[in-house]
Each structure stands twice: as C-alpha cells, then as structure tokens.
Design an enzyme around this catalytic site. Structure first.
Site: not given
Ligand SMILES: [Zn+2]
Length: 191
Positions: A66, A70, A149, A151
């Site tokens: 990742h 988030d 959301h 990121h």
């Molecule tokens: Zn993310």
C-alpha cells in the site's frame, strides 16, 4: 486564505496547550515548526489524529504494497495541503484517479494525494501553504465507489527530483505525533 489557515492552526495549537500539560511539549514543538513554516496538517478537513489508521503495510490487489494511508471521509470533504510547498504535478492514473503531487519547500519529499473527486482551483507550479484546500475527497481510480477516502503518501525524492520516482515512507507516525486538524465549515458545492 493564508492568514485564515495560519490563525486556525495557531488557535488549534493554543487550545491544545490549555487542555493538557502533557500535550504542551508537542504543542510547543508544533508551534516552533509553524514559526519555521514547517507546519503539518492532517490532509483531510476535520479529521483528528486519533481517527487516523495505519494502513501503510496493508496489501493491495496483486500483492502490491500500500505504501500510503487511507483517510476515510465523506465525498466532497476538502483535501488540504499537508505542508507548505509547490504543486508539482496534477496527474490522472488508473489506480490513483485524480491525483496531486506536491513538493515540500526544499524538494526533499513529495506528498501524494489520490482518488480525488475533483481539484480545487490549483495549477501546476502554484505555491500552496499548509491547510490550503487543494481538492476534494472522492473515489476516482480504483477506490470503491461506496468508500470515499484520501489515499495519502509521502515519498523521499531522488537527487534528480522526478515526481514519480520517490521512495515511500510511512506518513502515519508523523501525522499521528504532531499534525494539526483544521475544520472547514465551507459548504462544498456538489457538481
Ligand atoms: Zn490507499
């Protein structure tokens, strides 16, 4: 916008001092950073440090790391510049959707904001201050349509400063330890 942002940050820091002696060290630290214009803002309006989750090491599809966190928020919530810097690149990608790459003042780190619903009125090359509205939370790119959301990633730039070649560092400890929350009461026009 600058003055308003700065005064909001200052009042947040001030109330932290009043609320808790334990926090005063961190508040003074934050204030000192503000004075040196190295302020740090949680990049989604109204989100507290306590609400942040460390999703940096979570795996994503295809086994990709990742390398970001988030920050969940309703669609249309203002996305704020985390630090003073320059809008280096506005880029649309398949995974990230509408994205922003912001260089910090020294060009040491690049701050990456993805899945934006839309941009605020910014252009490449613009100088921005921490807390300035640069976009709005959304689900563009590969974000689930029902989970808006931001990121958010921070990457150390190579000496050659290509905006796409940074090496990720986990922004969670940094935000959790000293970022300030900005409230934005502005009504968000929906498209
Ligand atoms: Zn993310």
């Amino acid at each position: 916008m600058l003055m308003r942002s700065a005064s909001t940050v200052a009042s947040t820091v001030g109330s932290a001092v009043a609320v808790s002696g334990v926090m005063s060290f961190f508040a003074c630290f934050a204030a000192a950073l503000l004075l040196s214009s190295e302020c740090l803002v949680i990049p989604v309006a109204g989100v507290s440090r306590e609400a942040l989750r460390d999703t940096y090491d979570e795996a994503r599809s295809g086994g990709r790391p990742h390398d970001a966190i988030d920050i969940l928020a309703p669609r249309g919530t203002p996305v704020l510049a985390a630090v003073d810097g320059t809008i280096r690149k506005l880029f649309t990608s398949k995974p990230g959707g509408l994205t922003i790459y912001e260089f910090d003042e020294s060009g040491t780190f690049v701050y990456y904001y993805a899945h934006l619903d839309r941009y605020a009125s910014i252009r490449e090359g613009d100088r921005v201050h921490c807390g300035d509205v640069i976009g709005y939370v959304g689900t563009t790119g590969n974000a689930a349509a029902n989970t808006p959301h931001l990121h958010f990633a921070v990457e150390k730039l190579p000496a050659t400063k290509e905006w796409w070649k940074g090496v990720a560092v986990n922004p969670y400890p940094l935000l959790r330890s000293r970022a300030v929350t900005l409230e934005r009461s502005v009504s968000v026009p929906m498209p």
